[in-house]
Design an enzyme around this catalytic site. Structure first.
Site: not given
Length: 139
Positions: A34, A41, A75-76
Site C-alpha cells: 500500500c 496488499d 490497486h487501480e
C-alpha cells in the site's frame, strides 16, 4: 537464490496464430505494498487473453509478478500497469486482467482492465450450456 524478480517478460511464438483461442491464467499470490501505509496488499490476478503472434512465457510471468512485492502501488494503478506491460510484450488480439484484492479496511476491491487490438472482433459466442451434464445417459 538462482532466480530473482525481474520486469522482463519473455514470450514464445503462438503455436496456432490462425485461430482465436482463450488462454486463462490464475495468479493467486500477487503482492504489492500500500503506498499510504506500506502494508502488504494481496490479490489474485486473473489473466484472460487471445494471443496474436506471441504468448507470455510462464516463468518470466512469475518473476515479473514477484517484482511488485516490495513496490507501493494503488490497486487501480498496478492493475493497469501489469496489463500495459503484458500487452507491450505480447501484442495480443484481446487481453483482460482482473485483479481481485483481498479485504483492506473492510473493503474488497476488484479492478478489471482490458485491451483490444484495433480492428479485432471476437467470433460469436457459441453457448454449449444448453445440454445437461450426462445428457447421453439413458434410463
Amino acid at each position: 537464490m538462482t532466480t530473482q524478480p525481474t520486469k522482463a517478460l519473455e514470450t514464445f511464438p503462438n503455436p496456432q496464430p490462425g485461430r482465436d483461442y482463450h488462454i486463462h491464467m490464475e495468479i493467486p499470490e500477487f503482492t504489492c505494498l500500500c503506498p499510504k501505509t506500506g502494508q502488504p496488499d494481496f490479490a489474485t490476478l486473473i489473466l484472460d487473453y487471445i494471443a496474436d503472434e506471441k504468448c507470455v512465457e510462464l516463468k518470466s510471468l512469475k518473476l515479473y509478478i514477484w517484482s511488485f512485492r516490495d513496490e507501493g502501488h494503488f490497486h487501480e494503478d498496478v492493475t493497469n500497469r501489469v496489463l500495459d506491460d503484458l500487452v507491450a510484450a505480447t501484442q495480443p488480439r484481446f487481453m483482460r486482467l482482473t485483479a481481485k484484492f483481498y479485504v483492506r479496511g473492510g473493503i474488497f476491491t476488484n479492478v478489471v482492465a482490458e485491451h483490444r487490438k484495433p480492428g479485432w472482433q471476437p467470433a460469436p459466442l457459441v453457448d454449449l450450456t444448453q445440454f445437461q451434464a450426462q445428457s447421453n445417459i439413458r434410463g
